[in-house]
Design a protein around this motif. Sequence first.
Motif: not given
Length: 232
Positions: A1-21
Amino acid sequence: MYFRNFLLRALQAEDAAHLTPLLREISLSRGQPLFEPGDTIETLYFPSSACISVVTVMRDGRQIETATIGRESAAALLDAVTGQPTASRIFVQVGGSALALPAQVYRQRMSASLPLVELTLRHARASAQQAELGVGCNLAHPADGRMARWLLMTQDRVGDRILPLTQDYLSVMTGVQRTTVSLMANALKTAGVIDYSRGQLTILDREGLIARACECYPVSERQFEALRSGGD
């Protein structure tokens, strides 16, 4: 998923996997209140195209902006992760899209992820630096230079040259009376730097606006670009 928000875009893959859903896309309206002084931050807002204002409310009702949050970060981030009530009024300055996440979910993930702790601290540090810079700017620089700086910062965060802003909002953001805002806006319009009509401000000449901004804008711009690139 592409984020326009810089903080979300900078998430590590594992963190993104937990938070994105658990992220929820929402639309924020101009002037919409998010938090009042004393509120506990239950929801984190990550602007995509919206812009959020953090203001200090004086006893006599006057409001002075202390931070502007757009796509570079999240509103009330430090209050949310510490679980402490906010001391500020936080509302939507420019309407647009954002992603919302329960603050408790973010805190729980931080307890298991050092990279997320480091990322959060970097963004909290940037917000603190912006507030510190604003204090010095308000004391040292004339209102027209501050207004130019603030318009540029808002354009950076919204990502558009068209800004739906009323003179009342500009008065809060710059800390001067509405009549002074009107004079400054008219001067910029006469110079061909902006167009302004019925609560909509369009930046026509960004370089001309930069030339009129106080010395604090390059500092703000460097902070913004550091968050965009994920650096510090």
